[in-house]
Design a protein around this motif. Structure first.
Motif, PDB file in Angstrom:
ATOM      1  N   LEU A 103      72.568 111.942  79.890  1.00 19.14           N
ATOM      2  CA  LEU A 103      71.733 111.240  78.920  1.00 19.14           C
ATOM      3  C   LEU A 103      72.413 109.994  78.382  1.00 19.14           C
ATOM      4  O   LEU A 103      71.796 108.955  78.225  1.00 19.14           O
ATOM      5  N   VAL A 104      73.698 110.150  78.102  1.00 16.81           N
ATOM      6  CA  VAL A 104      74.430 109.006  77.583  1.00 16.81           C
ATOM      7  C   VAL A 104      74.344 107.867  78.581  1.00 16.81           C
ATOM      8  O   VAL A 104      74.111 106.716  78.228  1.00 16.81           O
ATOM      9  N   CYS A 132      71.956 107.365  80.730  1.00 13.83           N
ATOM     10  CA  CYS A 132      70.598 106.812  80.621  1.00 13.83           C
ATOM     11  C   CYS A 132      70.504 105.840  79.463  1.00 13.83           C
ATOM     12  O   CYS A 132      70.035 104.727  79.594  1.00 13.83           O
ATOM     13  N   MET A 163      74.434 116.114  78.654  1.00 11.13           N
ATOM     14  CA  MET A 163      74.734 115.111  77.643  1.00 11.13           C
ATOM     15  C   MET A 163      75.246 113.827  78.298  1.00 11.13           C
ATOM     16  O   MET A 163      74.795 112.724  77.992  1.00 11.13           O
TER      17      MET A 163
END
Lengths: 346, 391
Positions: free
Chosen positions: B17-18, B20, B14
């Motif tokens: 991704l954050v 990204c 997570m």
């Protein structure tokens, strides 16, 4: 026994209070600078909350897995919206027309629930889930091929427009669904519908019938052996659940200028099931919170642009893991049992 | 313990991704900041299906609109800031996306890419007095009764009558078969007006057959019916994927009528795994031809191909035209970026109903008060694997 009643009463009161307080807060906030994004979602949130609550009745209380709940929403959306449009001339008051439309939507969804219930409720478990799934698809297929017009009386035809009314003046236009709907759904109406749903569900669960339904869920053979009629009680829960979903569908349909049958597909049914599972089967407050949170979530995640749906999926997985983790659950139980004096010890 | 490990892993994922997502958003804000720094930019917004089954159309529109905005901003003069939000080809999501754009401060709108979502958002733009010019939402319901909704594409009914007119004018055939998709708004819209116009022009429809979603791989029954009734021309108001199968199966059964398609047929030559020899002689009416010799079109196609690695389709061309039409209109009225959406809306309504616009999807386009565009469909015939103008 007395303790148990107290406990349910308390948890029901908390649920009512949460709904009323959030309604008042949101209503105040929407008057004072709420973003239009959130404002636009208030009514759909109400509709999804009612959908989640009604499915929780089937899944949590009756204990049968239904994968076609969006089908009832579809029936409610199409019949309710048709009623609202047909009555546009004769009933000028928006509120009254919305109420009548919801009743019509609920009624038709209840009929659909009854008809589908006859064969479906003879099945159990996976079989029932698959048949309800098929039912959802049938409803979708019917509405993509249905043509309904209104010229003083309702004109209905299937497959092609033989109503004698020009295509553009029809209410339901086959694959094009309903267009040109006057939006009459309001947040207040949504709130009233949620309250009504809660009243219906809580009173049913606490009644003699509700206990019979839960007995069926917990042990069907034992319940049958003491003389509880299986079909009757299953049907009761199923039809009430369908009717509530129908009213939610009407609320949803009348919030947009257009409705198509494809909206209420398998994905929508699963989405509502996710609300229920996430909120906890049989727990109404959980359903309300899960439905509201998961409707807002994809919009809040818009800033992730291309990664939005990926992040949404991961958040969903995380929440599922967290809410079902025994360590974390235990932590919260301990926290609450310290605060409340002996309410949660059994 | 295992569960905790799983949670830990998920959290790591997570966080990654954050990170990204953050880099992606900072990049976009940087670019928008630079455009804003040049001069106050007009905020253009639109909703498009960037995910889901219709994503191919939404992405094309988004790409082409971005390309046009970049070109215009590079020129100096009028500046645009573009934001496209994902609507997943769904009316509910489209309204949510529209509300997000409204919060962002959208001044003029590109509506929505697909018809049903656009019907829902056009009600909102109408109520909020935000001018909208949709590149590709072709159903009449999107503009009906709304004075600030305009279209860059033909309306569906328009294509049906134009096709019938074209067949009659060029004396292509008198006995015609129609195969159409009965659960598709686009196909049905064209079919209905074609059927209403054709008889008056001396065209006899000898075979009228349908198919539906999920049942669109075998067309032998429809083709046999057309052949048995002696149709000289088969009209195919549909997108190119089923059309390619029809051509293939007709070839296998040795049936070779004149094939006539509409703008959805555009793209058949670039379809992967399709033998373009089968499309030889297919006639289609489309406003856009990617192989055109026209200098602007050629430049657009080359740039698009360079940037996104594919040949732009008609949706992309319409979106490109939308942005340039906005540029022309805003320049003509001398609008400034500090005007409110409502002020711009009134100016744009007055301007669009009186101006003439030359774009890559048509010369001297005009709009009437209803918001529908008038432009000539171009008759194209496929020869040696390329589109060639018929006129």
């Amino acid at each position: 026994m007395k303790l148990l009643t107290n406990k349910t009463t308390r948890s029901n009161t908390i649920t009512y209070a949460v709904v009323v307080i959030s309604f008042v807060l949101l209503q105040l906030w929407s008057g004072a600078g709420m973003s239009s994004s959130l404002k636009g979602m208030l009514v759909p949130i109400c509709a999804y909350v009612v959908m989640a609550l009604s499915l929780n009745l089937t899944v949590g209380v009756l204990g049968e897995l239904s994968l076609g709940h969006a089908g009832f929403m579809s029936v409610g959306a199409f019949t309710g919206t048709t009623a609202a449009m047909a009555l546009a001339q004769s009933i000028p008051s928006d509120g009254l027309r919305l109420a009548i439309a919801m009743v019509v939507g609920a009624l038709f969804a209840a009929i659909a629930g009854f008809l589908i219930g006859i064969p479906v409720l003879r099945l159990r478990g996976d079989y029932l889930a698959i048949v309800t799934l098929a039912f959802g698809e049938i409803i979708k297929s019917i509405f993509t091929n249905l043509y309904v017009g209104f010229d003083g009386g309702l004109r209905v035809s299937l497959l092609s427009n033989q109503t004698g009314i020009a295509d553009n003046d029809l209410i339901i236009r086959g694959p094009m669904g309903i267009g040109g709907i006057t939006k009459i759904s309001t947040f207040v109406a949504g709130f009233v519908l949620i309250m009504l749903t809660l009243i219906v569900i809580f009173n049913l669960v606490n009644s003699r019938s509700g206990r019979a339904i839960m007995a069926l869920r917990d042990n069907r053979i034992a319940a049958e052996s003491v003389g509880i009629p299986v079909t009757k009680y299953k049907m009761m829960a199923f039809v009430i659940s369908a009717a509530l979903a129908g009213a939610a569908g009407t609320l949803f349909g009348l919030n947009y200028s257009t409705v198509v049958a494809n909206k209420f597909d398998f994905n929508t049914s699963i989405l509502i099931l996710v609300f229920v599972v996430l909120g906890g089967q049989g727990r109404m407050l959980g359903s309300i919170i899960a439905a509201a949170a998961l409707t807002i979530l994809p919009e809040v995640l818009r800033e992730f642009a291309d990664y939005r749906m990926l992040v949404y999926a991961i958040v969903l997985i995380l929440v599922m893991i967290f809410t079902n983790n025994p360590t974390i659950k235990g932590f919260f139980t301990r926290l609450f049992s310290k605060k409340q004096e002996g309410g949660a010890n059994q | 313990m295992k569960k905790l490990l799983a949670i830990l892993l998920a959290v790591c994922l997570m966080a990654g991704l954050v990170a990204c997502g953050e880099t992606a958003t900072t990049e976009t804000t940087e670019t928008t900041e630079t455009t804003e720094a040049v001069a106050g930019a007009f905020k253009i917004g639109g909703t498009a299906p960037l995910t889901g089954p219709a994503a191919i159309y939404g992405t094309a529109v988004k790409n082409a609109a971005e390309l046009a905005v970049e070109e215009i901003n590079a020129e100096g003069g009028i500046q645009f800031e573009l934001r496209m939000e994902d609507d997943q080809h769904d009316a509910e999501k489209a309204v949510n996306a529209y509300n997000t754009l409204k919060d962002w401060g959208m001044q003029i709108s590109l509506g929505s890419v697909t018809s049903k979502p656009c019907e829902a958002t056009s009600t909102e733009t109408y109520a909020d007095r935000i001018f909208a010019l949709t590149p590709s939402a072709s159903s009449t319901a999107t503009i009906e009764g709304k004075d600030n909704q305009f279209q860059m594409c033909f309306t569906d009914p328009n294509q049906g009558s134009a096709s019938a007119q074209y067949i009659a004018d060029k004396a292509l055939a008198t006995k015609v078969a129609v195969i159409w998709k009965s659960d598709d708004v686009y196909s049905k819209g064209i079919y209905d007006t074609f059927m209403a116009t054709a008889p008056g022009l001396g065209i006899e429809v000898v075979s009228d057959t349908t198919f539906v979603d999920g049942n669109d791989t075998d067309f032998s029954v429809q083709l046999a019916d057309a052949q048995a009734n002696g149709a000289e021309l088969v009209f195919l108001p549909m997108y190119y994927t089923p059309a390619s199968l029809i051509l293939n199966q007709a070839n296998a059964m040795g049936y070779a009528p004149v094939w006539f398609g509409v703008d959805g047929m555009d793209g058949i030559l670039t379809l992967e795994g399709f033998d373009t020899a089968l499309a030889e002689g297919v006639i289609l009416l489309t406003p856009f031809n990617a192989d055109s010799e026209d200098a602007r079109t050629a430049a657009f196609v080359a740039k698009y191909q360079e940037k996104y690695g594919e040949i732009p389709n008609q949706f992309a061309a319409d979106a490109y035209d939308c942005v340039y039409a906005y540029k022309q209109a805003l320049e003509a009225v001398g609008a400034t970026a500090d005007m409110t959406a409502e002020e711009l809306c009134d100016l744009m309504i007055a301007q669009f109903t009186t101006m003439t616009y030359d774009g890559i999807t048509g010369e001297s386009m005009t709009w009437d008060a209803s918001g529908a565009v008038t432009k000539d469909p171009k008759g194209m015939v496929i020869e040696n694997g390329a589109y060639v103008g018929l006129d």
